[in-house]
Motif scaffolding. Structure first.
Motif, PDB file in Angstrom:
ATOM      1  N   TRP A 163      51.564  62.833  91.494  1.00 48.36           N
ATOM      2  CA  TRP A 163      52.491  61.992  91.288  1.00 48.36           C
ATOM      3  C   TRP A 163      52.593  61.075  89.988  1.00 48.36           C
ATOM      4  O   TRP A 163      53.436  60.795  89.374  1.00 48.36           O
ATOM      5  CB  TRP A 163      52.750  61.216  92.474  1.00 48.36           C
ATOM      6  CG  TRP A 163      53.565  61.975  93.550  1.00 48.36           C
ATOM      7  CD1 TRP A 163      53.191  62.745  94.449  1.00 48.36           C
ATOM      8  CD2 TRP A 163      55.200  62.339  93.444  1.00 48.36           C
ATOM      9  NE1 TRP A 163      54.108  63.541  95.228  1.00 48.36           N
ATOM     10  CE2 TRP A 163      55.125  63.297  94.546  1.00 48.36           C
ATOM     11  CE3 TRP A 163      56.124  61.947  92.767  1.00 48.36           C
ATOM     12  CZ2 TRP A 163      56.379  63.943  94.844  1.00 48.36           C
ATOM     13  CZ3 TRP A 163      57.451  62.641  93.114  1.00 48.36           C
ATOM     14  CH2 TRP A 163      57.475  63.461  94.139  1.00 48.36           C
ATOM     15  N   PHE A 164      51.259  60.540  89.634  1.00 50.45           N
ATOM     16  CA  PHE A 164      51.026  60.072  88.493  1.00 50.45           C
ATOM     17  C   PHE A 164      51.303  60.920  87.442  1.00 50.45           C
ATOM     18  O   PHE A 164      52.118  60.300  86.380  1.00 50.45           O
ATOM     19  CB  PHE A 164      49.731  59.516  88.127  1.00 50.45           C
ATOM     20  CG  PHE A 164      49.401  58.165  88.855  1.00 50.45           C
ATOM     21  CD1 PHE A 164      50.015  57.047  88.710  1.00 50.45           C
ATOM     22  CD2 PHE A 164      48.260  57.997  89.704  1.00 50.45           C
ATOM     23  CE1 PHE A 164      49.631  55.749  89.573  1.00 50.45           C
ATOM     24  CE2 PHE A 164      47.664  56.772  90.539  1.00 50.45           C
ATOM     25  CZ  PHE A 164      48.611  55.826  90.266  1.00 50.45           C
ATOM     26  N   ALA A 165      51.121  62.164  87.284  1.00 47.74           N
ATOM     27  CA  ALA A 165      51.466  63.185  86.353  1.00 47.74           C
ATOM     28  C   ALA A 165      53.259  63.216  86.245  1.00 47.74           C
ATOM     29  O   ALA A 165      53.897  63.245  85.117  1.00 47.74           O
ATOM     30  CB  ALA A 165      50.887  64.495  86.702  1.00 47.74           C
ATOM     31  N   LYS A 166      53.770  63.155  87.479  1.00 43.04           N
ATOM     32  CA  LYS A 166      55.112  63.180  87.382  1.00 43.04           C
ATOM     33  C   LYS A 166      55.782  61.916  86.922  1.00 43.04           C
ATOM     34  O   LYS A 166      56.730  62.024  86.033  1.00 43.04           O
ATOM     35  CB  LYS A 166      55.730  63.542  88.743  1.00 43.04           C
ATOM     36  CG  LYS A 166      55.225  64.828  89.287  1.00 43.04           C
ATOM     37  CD  LYS A 166      55.985  64.955  90.879  1.00 43.04           C
ATOM     38  CE  LYS A 166      55.599  66.662  91.066  1.00 43.04           C
ATOM     39  NZ  LYS A 166      56.367  66.747  92.615  1.00 43.04           N
ATOM     40  N   SER A 167      55.147  60.866  87.068  1.00 40.19           N
ATOM     41  CA  SER A 167      55.720  59.460  86.626  1.00 40.19           C
ATOM     42  C   SER A 167      55.707  59.565  85.281  1.00 40.19           C
ATOM     43  O   SER A 167      56.570  58.987  84.368  1.00 40.19           O
ATOM     44  CB  SER A 167      54.923  58.430  87.393  1.00 40.19           C
ATOM     45  OG  SER A 167      55.162  57.206  86.515  1.00 40.19           O
ATOM     46  N   LEU A 168      54.452  60.033  84.581  1.00 38.40           N
ATOM     47  CA  LEU A 168      54.320  60.122  83.165  1.00 38.40           C
ATOM     48  C   LEU A 168      55.182  60.998  82.459  1.00 38.40           C
ATOM     49  O   LEU A 168      55.906  60.507  81.429  1.00 38.40           O
ATOM     50  CB  LEU A 168      52.723  60.646  82.738  1.00 38.40           C
ATOM     51  CG  LEU A 168      52.564  60.735  81.492  1.00 38.40           C
ATOM     52  CD1 LEU A 168      52.395  59.467  80.762  1.00 38.40           C
ATOM     53  CD2 LEU A 168      51.072  61.491  81.133  1.00 38.40           C
ATOM     54  N   GLU A 169      55.541  62.016  83.128  1.00 37.78           N
ATOM     55  CA  GLU A 169      56.909  63.130  82.471  1.00 37.78           C
ATOM     56  C   GLU A 169      58.215  62.351  82.437  1.00 37.78           C
ATOM     57  O   GLU A 169      58.808  62.588  81.546  1.00 37.78           O
ATOM     58  CB  GLU A 169      56.794  64.230  83.448  1.00 37.78           C
ATOM     59  CG  GLU A 169      55.694  65.067  83.365  1.00 37.78           C
ATOM     60  CD  GLU A 169      55.768  66.281  84.347  1.00 37.78           C
ATOM     61  OE1 GLU A 169      56.914  66.385  85.100  1.00 37.78           O
ATOM     62  OE2 GLU A 169      54.949  67.227  84.636  1.00 37.78           O
ATOM     63  N   ALA A 170      58.399  61.325  83.377  1.00 35.76           N
ATOM     64  CA  ALA A 170      59.553  60.799  83.099  1.00 35.76           C
ATOM     65  C   ALA A 170      59.765  59.397  82.613  1.00 35.76           C
ATOM     66  O   ALA A 170      60.710  58.820  82.545  1.00 35.76           O
ATOM     67  CB  ALA A 170      60.195  60.453  84.712  1.00 35.76           C
ATOM     68  N   ASP A 171      58.424  59.106  82.150  1.00 37.28           N
ATOM     69  CA  ASP A 171      58.397  57.570  81.602  1.00 37.28           C
ATOM     70  C   ASP A 171      58.450  57.693  79.955  1.00 37.28           C
ATOM     71  O   ASP A 171      57.535  57.592  79.026  1.00 37.28           O
ATOM     72  CB  ASP A 171      56.848  56.952  81.670  1.00 37.28           C
ATOM     73  CG  ASP A 171      56.874  55.662  81.688  1.00 37.28           C
ATOM     74  OD1 ASP A 171      57.929  55.252  81.171  1.00 37.28           O
ATOM     75  OD2 ASP A 171      55.801  54.952  81.592  1.00 37.28           O
ATOM     76  N   GLN A 172      59.762  57.980  79.636  1.00 39.35           N
ATOM     77  CA  GLN A 172      59.904  57.984  78.285  1.00 39.35           C
ATOM     78  C   GLN A 172      60.011  56.819  77.430  1.00 39.35           C
ATOM     79  O   GLN A 172      59.796  56.774  76.347  1.00 39.35           O
ATOM     80  CB  GLN A 172      61.492  58.367  78.079  1.00 39.35           C
ATOM     81  CG  GLN A 172      61.740  59.919  78.642  1.00 39.35           C
ATOM     82  CD  GLN A 172      63.066  60.480  78.744  1.00 39.35           C
ATOM     83  OE1 GLN A 172      64.103  59.615  78.182  1.00 39.35           O
ATOM     84  NE2 GLN A 172      63.384  61.730  79.275  1.00 39.35           N
ATOM     85  N   SER A 173      59.988  55.756  78.117  1.00 41.08           N
ATOM     86  CA  SER A 173      60.198  54.341  77.537  1.00 41.08           C
ATOM     87  C   SER A 173      58.652  53.638  77.788  1.00 41.08           C
ATOM     88  O   SER A 173      58.494  52.661  77.177  1.00 41.08           O
ATOM     89  CB  SER A 173      61.065  53.290  78.044  1.00 41.08           C
ATOM     90  OG  SER A 173      60.884  53.037  79.475  1.00 41.08           O
ATOM     91  N   GLY A 174      57.540  54.223  78.143  1.00 43.96           N
ATOM     92  CA  GLY A 174      56.412  53.687  78.456  1.00 43.96           C
ATOM     93  C   GLY A 174      56.283  52.379  79.343  1.00 43.96           C
ATOM     94  O   GLY A 174      55.581  51.495  79.007  1.00 43.96           O
TER      95      GLY A 174
END
Length: 304
Positions: free
Chosen positions: A179-190
């Protein structure tokens, strides 16, 4: 906000507006300075709901949760809206009252929130569960259709990050990594540090190259010092032997070698006078002589 400021005299409205602009600009990078501007606006126009809201967020950013809650409550009374309900519940958490935050999460006001507000309320409720040591309950609280959706919204990265963090607190490391990986995929603004958390779980350590260079410098100096010590002790026998050989080259052996080279050069010149097409590329000959006939390959010196 402009509509609310129109109720003030023009000069006063401009002064309040300038302070509110500075609050918005500084809230993320310098919350303490933003808080100062918000207090000025609050003194100038405490009866404007937008001013109370800005003052509440500035207090919230500087962890003055009691002040923030008071300002949010005042704004809610002025406007009659429930948009600030999640952040008000989070203020209760900040004041050490997670039970009160959970009560607000189950209040009727939550049903009046839009989808983004309901997601925020879930995040606050899960945080309250974790404050109370109920990590498994926090995981269940965050399980929702919004979490399962593949669509990306402004709150998606934060929701997935909170879920991953709750999983990790509950001891489910493999699921947390996913889920950290999925969060990174959606985190376009950092907005999250999901990449750092992933690296931490994978055992990856980031090293500053500049720090390494600074650390290697003393070792290099020490190595140079050791080399100087070796020379001083006479342990570098190779250099000494070379020096002796160089000195010996100036004696009888050196004269014999010079005579041999002169004889070889004389022989080559005599061969050239006999009409042989060989081109000598030694230091005594012209190294560009073969360029007069570019299609003729120069013969190789037998000595070379």
């Amino acid at each position: 906000m402009r509509q609310e400021l129109m109720s003030l005299p023009k000069t006063l409205a401009e002064d309040v507006a300038r302070n509110l602009v500075m609050v918005a600009r500084l809230l993320d990078e310098d919350p303490d300075l933003a808080y100062g501007y918000s207090r000025v606006a609050l003194r100038l126009a405490s009866r404007v709901a937008a001013v109370r809201e800005a003052a509440g967020f500035a207090s919230y950013a500087t962890e003055r949760y009691a002040e923030a809650l008071a300002e949010f409550r005042a704004c809610r009374r002025m406007t009659g809206t429930v948009d600030l309900w999640p952040v008000m519940a989070d203020c209760e958490r900040g004041m050490g009252r997670p039970e009160r935050a959970l009560e607000m999460a189950g209040a009727p006001e939550v049903h009046k929130l839009d989808r983004a507000g309901q997601v925020e309320m879930r995040l606050v409720a899960a945080g309250a569960r974790r404050d109370m040591g109920q990590n498994d309950a926090a995981v269940v609280t965050l399980q929702s259709p919004e979490l399962a959706s593949n669509a990306v919204h402004p709150w998606t990265a934060r929701l997935r990050y909170a879920y991953a963090d709750a999983l990790l607190a509950a001891g489910r490391e493999d699921d947390a990594r996913e889920w950290f990986a999925k969060s990174l995929e959606a985190d376009q603004s950092g907005s999250t540090d999901a990449s750092d958390r992933l690296a931490q779980l994978d055992g990856v350590a980031f090293v500053d190259a500049l720090d390494d260079a600074d650390g290697e410098q003393p070792a290099a100096d020490g190595s140079a010092a050791a080399d100087r010590d070796d020379v001083a002790d006479g342990s570098d026998t190779g250099n000494a032997a070379d020096a002796e050989a160089s000195e010996g080259g100036d004696g009888e052996h050196g004269d014999d070698e010079d005579r041999d080279r002169d004889d070889e050069g004389r022989t080559d010149r005599e061969a050239g006078d006999a009409g042989e097409p060989d081109v000598d590329l030694t230091d005594e000959a012209d190294p560009t002589a073969f360029l007069d006939d570019p299609f003729k390959e120069p013969s190789k010196n037998t000595e070379g």
